[in-house]
Design a protein around this motif. Structure first.
Motif, PDB file in Angstrom:
ATOM      1  N   GLY A   1      -6.963  -5.031   2.862  1.00 26.52           N
ATOM      2  CA  GLY A   1      -5.877  -5.981   2.664  1.00 26.52           C
ATOM      3  C   GLY A   1      -5.699  -6.451   1.245  1.00 26.52           C
ATOM      4  N   LYS A   2      -6.806  -6.649   0.529  1.00 26.05           N
ATOM      5  CA  LYS A   2      -6.722  -7.177  -0.823  1.00 26.05           C
ATOM      6  C   LYS A   2      -6.257  -6.123  -1.837  1.00 26.05           C
ATOM      7  CE  LYS A   2     -10.158 -10.793  -0.144  1.00 26.05           C
ATOM      8  NZ  LYS A   2      -9.186 -11.876  -0.269  1.00 26.05           N
ATOM      9  N   MET A   3      -6.176  -4.864  -1.410  1.00 22.08           N
ATOM     10  CA  MET A   3      -5.711  -3.814  -2.310  1.00 22.08           C
ATOM     11  C   MET A   3      -4.222  -3.549  -2.161  1.00 22.08           C
ATOM     12  SD  MET A   3      -8.635  -0.968  -2.733  1.00 22.08           S
ATOM     13  CE  MET A   3      -7.778  -0.535  -4.247  1.00 22.08           C
ATOM     14  N   THR A   4      -3.568  -4.303  -1.294  1.00 18.00           N
ATOM     15  CA  THR A   4      -2.154  -4.066  -1.041  1.00 18.00           C
ATOM     16  C   THR A   4      -1.340  -4.085  -2.325  1.00 18.00           C
ATOM     17  OG1 THR A   4      -2.315  -5.026   1.170  1.00 18.00           O
ATOM     18  CG2 THR A   4      -0.125  -4.886   0.200  1.00 18.00           C
ATOM     19  N   ASP A   5      -1.582  -5.076  -3.187  1.00 15.88           N
ATOM     20  CA  ASP A   5      -0.807  -5.188  -4.420  1.00 15.88           C
ATOM     21  C   ASP A   5      -0.984  -3.963  -5.304  1.00 15.88           C
ATOM     22  OD1 ASP A   5       0.159  -7.615  -3.658  1.00 15.88           O
ATOM     23  OD2 ASP A   5      -1.224  -8.798  -4.889  1.00 15.88           O
ATOM     24  N   THR A   6      -2.220  -3.447  -5.366  1.00 14.73           N
ATOM     25  CA  THR A   6      -2.471  -2.270  -6.201  1.00 14.73           C
ATOM     26  C   THR A   6      -1.681  -1.071  -5.692  1.00 14.73           C
ATOM     27  OG1 THR A   6      -4.703  -3.040  -6.731  1.00 14.73           O
ATOM     28  CG2 THR A   6      -4.266  -0.699  -7.026  1.00 14.73           C
ATOM     29  N   PHE A   7      -1.668  -0.871  -4.394  1.00 17.25           N
ATOM     30  CA  PHE A   7      -0.906   0.240  -3.841  1.00 17.25           C
ATOM     31  C   PHE A   7       0.593   0.022  -3.984  1.00 17.25           C
ATOM     32  CE2 PHE A   7      -4.930   1.299  -1.972  1.00 17.25           C
ATOM     33  CZ  PHE A   7      -4.895   2.667  -1.810  1.00 17.25           C
ATOM     34  N   GLU A   8       1.019  -1.203  -3.802  1.00 17.10           N
ATOM     35  CA  GLU A   8       2.447  -1.499  -3.938  1.00 17.10           C
ATOM     36  C   GLU A   8       2.936  -1.204  -5.352  1.00 17.10           C
ATOM     37  OE1 GLU A   8       4.798  -2.391  -1.894  1.00 17.10           O
ATOM     38  OE2 GLU A   8       3.595  -2.542  -0.077  1.00 17.10           O
ATOM     39  N   LYS A   9       2.103  -1.531  -6.356  1.00 15.36           N
ATOM     40  CA  LYS A   9       2.500  -1.287  -7.741  1.00 15.36           C
ATOM     41  C   LYS A   9       2.490   0.198  -8.079  1.00 15.36           C
ATOM     42  CE  LYS A   9       0.960  -5.822  -9.326  1.00 15.36           C
ATOM     43  NZ  LYS A   9      -0.092  -6.602 -10.043  1.00 15.36           N
ATOM     44  N   SER A  10       1.822   1.001  -7.256  1.00 14.04           N
ATOM     45  CA  SER A  10       1.796   2.448  -7.464  1.00 14.04           C
ATOM     46  C   SER A  10       2.811   3.160  -6.583  1.00 14.04           C
ATOM     47  CB  SER A  10       0.391   2.988  -7.156  1.00 14.04           C
ATOM     48  OG  SER A  10      -0.571   2.408  -7.994  1.00 14.04           O
ATOM     49  N   ARG A  11       3.694   2.405  -5.985  1.00 16.49           N
ATOM     50  CA  ARG A  11       4.676   2.945  -5.053  1.00 16.49           C
ATOM     51  C   ARG A  11       5.449   4.103  -5.685  1.00 16.49           C
ATOM     52  NH1 ARG A  11       8.649  -1.434  -2.662  1.00 16.49           N
ATOM     53  NH2 ARG A  11       6.659  -2.111  -1.797  1.00 16.49           N
TER      54      ARG A  11
ATOM     55  N   ASP B   1      -8.869   0.607 -11.131  1.00 16.12           N
ATOM     56  CA  ASP B   1      -8.550   1.196  -9.825  1.00 16.12           C
ATOM     57  C   ASP B   1      -7.130   1.744  -9.818  1.00 16.12           C
ATOM     58  OD1 ASP B   1     -11.027   0.480  -8.856  1.00 16.12           O
ATOM     59  OD2 ASP B   1     -10.318  -1.334  -7.866  1.00 16.12           O
ATOM     60  N   ARG B   2      -6.205   0.987 -10.378  1.00 14.62           N
ATOM     61  CA  ARG B   2      -4.809   1.430 -10.389  1.00 14.62           C
ATOM     62  C   ARG B   2      -4.654   2.704 -11.209  1.00 14.62           C
ATOM     63  NH1 ARG B   2       0.480  -1.982 -12.546  1.00 14.62           N
ATOM     64  NH2 ARG B   2       1.964  -0.280 -12.298  1.00 14.62           N
ATOM     65  N   LYS B   3      -5.370   2.799 -12.309  1.00 20.34           N
ATOM     66  CA  LYS B   3      -5.294   4.012 -13.136  1.00 20.34           C
ATOM     67  C   LYS B   3      -5.840   5.217 -12.377  1.00 20.34           C
ATOM     68  CE  LYS B   3      -5.622   1.652 -17.617  1.00 20.34           C
ATOM     69  NZ  LYS B   3      -6.462   1.450 -18.839  1.00 20.34           N
ATOM     70  N   LYS B   4      -6.949   5.019 -11.644  1.00 22.50           N
ATOM     71  CA  LYS B   4      -7.524   6.113 -10.866  1.00 22.50           C
ATOM     72  C   LYS B   4      -6.561   6.563  -9.770  1.00 22.50           C
ATOM     73  CE  LYS B   4     -12.371   4.763 -11.502  1.00 22.50           C
ATOM     74  NZ  LYS B   4     -13.586   4.252 -10.819  1.00 22.50           N
ATOM     75  N   ILE B   5      -5.926   5.602  -9.119  1.00 20.36           N
ATOM     76  CA  ILE B   5      -4.975   5.917  -8.051  1.00 20.36           C
ATOM     77  C   ILE B   5      -3.807   6.717  -8.601  1.00 20.36           C
ATOM     78  CG2 ILE B   5      -3.283   4.876  -6.484  1.00 20.36           C
ATOM     79  CD1 ILE B   5      -5.349   2.604  -6.057  1.00 20.36           C
ATOM     80  N   ASP B   6      -3.275   6.289  -9.730  1.00 18.70           N
ATOM     81  CA  ASP B   6      -2.120   6.971 -10.321  1.00 18.70           C
ATOM     82  C   ASP B   6      -2.470   8.380 -10.798  1.00 18.70           C
ATOM     83  OD1 ASP B   6      -0.503   4.815  -9.831  1.00 18.70           O
ATOM     84  OD2 ASP B   6      -0.610   3.997 -11.865  1.00 18.70           O
ATOM     85  N   ALA B   7      -3.739   8.605 -11.178  1.00 14.75           N
ATOM     86  CA  ALA B   7      -4.145   9.915 -11.692  1.00 14.75           C
ATOM     87  C   ALA B   7      -4.586  10.875 -10.586  1.00 14.75           C
ATOM     88  CB  ALA B   7      -5.280   9.743 -12.698  1.00 14.75           C
ATOM     89  N   ALA B   8      -4.716  10.389  -9.372  1.00 14.34           N
ATOM     90  CA  ALA B   8      -5.220  11.214  -8.270  1.00 14.34           C
ATOM     91  C   ALA B   8      -4.146  12.163  -7.751  1.00 14.34           C
ATOM     92  CB  ALA B   8      -5.708  10.320  -7.133  1.00 14.34           C
ATOM     93  N   HIS B   9      -4.598  13.338  -7.297  1.00 13.67           N
ATOM     94  CA  HIS B   9      -3.683  14.226  -6.586  1.00 13.67           C
ATOM     95  C   HIS B   9      -3.377  13.674  -5.203  1.00 13.67           C
ATOM     96  CE1 HIS B   9      -5.426  17.506  -9.346  1.00 13.67           C
ATOM     97  NE2 HIS B   9      -4.157  17.393  -9.660  1.00 13.67           N
ATOM     98  N   VAL B  10      -4.364  13.012  -4.596  1.00  7.62           N
ATOM     99  CA  VAL B  10      -4.176  12.461  -3.259  1.00  7.62           C
ATOM    100  C   VAL B  10      -5.147  11.293  -3.068  1.00  7.62           C
ATOM    101  CG1 VAL B  10      -5.811  14.083  -2.203  1.00  7.62           C
ATOM    102  CG2 VAL B  10      -4.047  13.033  -0.778  1.00  7.62           C
TER     103      VAL B  10
END
Length: 315
Positions: A96-106, A77-86
């Motif tokens: 709520g449980k995805m907060t850490d994933t988004f925080e690490k992609s800050r 999931d984190r890799k997909k988020i980082d590769a996305a345009h948006v």
């Protein structure tokens, strides 16, 4: 048109948040369609496809039938988020449980909460996963229509060459949702006032109840991460027995074991049998259905739920 760009993602807040383009390690540059879009839920995937059309490719992190309250993000999931345009997410602590994933992609992604355009005065109060508002806004069709412009504005800002397409698609989808809201009101009109009680696995249908005139009860709270206790079970058993409620509804993304326990107790303690509406008649709540089912789209999900409720309570 207002698009705020800042360098922090605050998933828990429910506000629109964007990474700063051009920074070291920032979001990937967009050059030409398709716009690579990552979304959290199936409802948002459907929304973005309607607005984005052929100019976007959409990847949903949570598939059909997945409970977002309990979803555990993966390294993929984190890799997909980082590769996305948006990225588009619901906000209001649904993920709520995805907060850490988004925080690490800050700072490395452009992310938007689709609920950011909804006036806080229109949100239901609910303490859930650290938040203070009920995140299930899609059950009020007119309220969900307010998310369309968030998606449109974000796509236009990223891909201005496609502005005409995005604006036409957004206008068409808003009209579709306005028509759907009217259709829902007409369909539910056959349910007698005394039978307008919707009891489900968890308290996801509050916006539905407020918009369309139903009292709503759930065995669990607004979040399925909150376990129901002995007191919750007893209170629901007594409510069903005292009010002779004819049916309760299971949800496609929530196990039905808890409701079955409630119905067994209702027969034992109140000598009252309540029908359990489930199987292919289960309500779609926190996720759309599998491809090929009536609930695979947002409009299909709404129509399925309304038809099930009318069949169970409209007699």
């Amino acid at each position: 048109m207002r698009v705020v760009q800042i360098a922090l993602i605050a998933v828990a807040s429910g506000f629109t948040v964007l990474g700063l383009p051009g920074c070291s390690g920032g979001p990937p540059a967009f050059e030409k369609p398709p716009v690579r879009v990552v979304v959290t839920t199936t409802m948002i995937a459907d929304l973005v496809k309607k607005v984005g059309g052929d100019r976007v490719s959409v990847d949903a992190l949570m598939g059909p039938g997945v409970d977002p309250h309990r979803y555990q993000p993966t390294a993929g999931d984190r890799k997909k988020i980082d590769a996305a345009h948006v990225v588009f997410f619901n906000g209001l602590h649904l993920e709520g449980k995805m907060t850490d994933t988004f925080e690490k992609s800050r700072g490395r992604v452009r992310a938007h909460a689709v609920t950011a355009a909804i006036d806080k005065a229109q949100l239901r109060h609910a303490e859930v996963d650290g938040g203070e508002h009920d995140p299930h806004v899609w059950f009020d069709v007119a309220l969900w229509a307010k998310t369309v412009d968030v998606v449109r504005d974000a796509l236009v800002a990223l891909d201005p060459a496609g502005a005409g397409d995005y604006e036409r698609n957004a206008a068409g989808h808003r009209r579709e949702l306005e028509s759907l809201d009217t259709e829902v009101r007409h369909a539910l009109a056959v349910v007698p006032k005394e039978k307008r009680v919707l009891v489900t696995s968890h308290d996801a249908f509050g916006y539905f109840g407020r918009a369309y005139g139903f009292e709503v009860r759930g065995l669990q709270g607004v979040s399925t991460a909150s376990e129901s206790g002995t007191k919750d079970v007893k209170e629901l058993v007594d409510f069903l027995g005292r009010n002779k409620i004819p049916a309760v509804f299971t949800e496609t993304s929530v196990p039905d074991a808890g409701l079955k326990t409630v119905l067994d107790a209702c027969r034992r303690d109140h000598n009252h049998t309540v029908s359990l509406v489930g199987g292919e008649e289960a309500l779609y709540s926190d996720a759309l259905g599998e491809p090929g089912t009536r609930g695979e789209t947002y409009t299909g999900m709404v129509r399925h739920n309304v038809a099930v409720i009318v069949r169970a309570l409209g007699r």
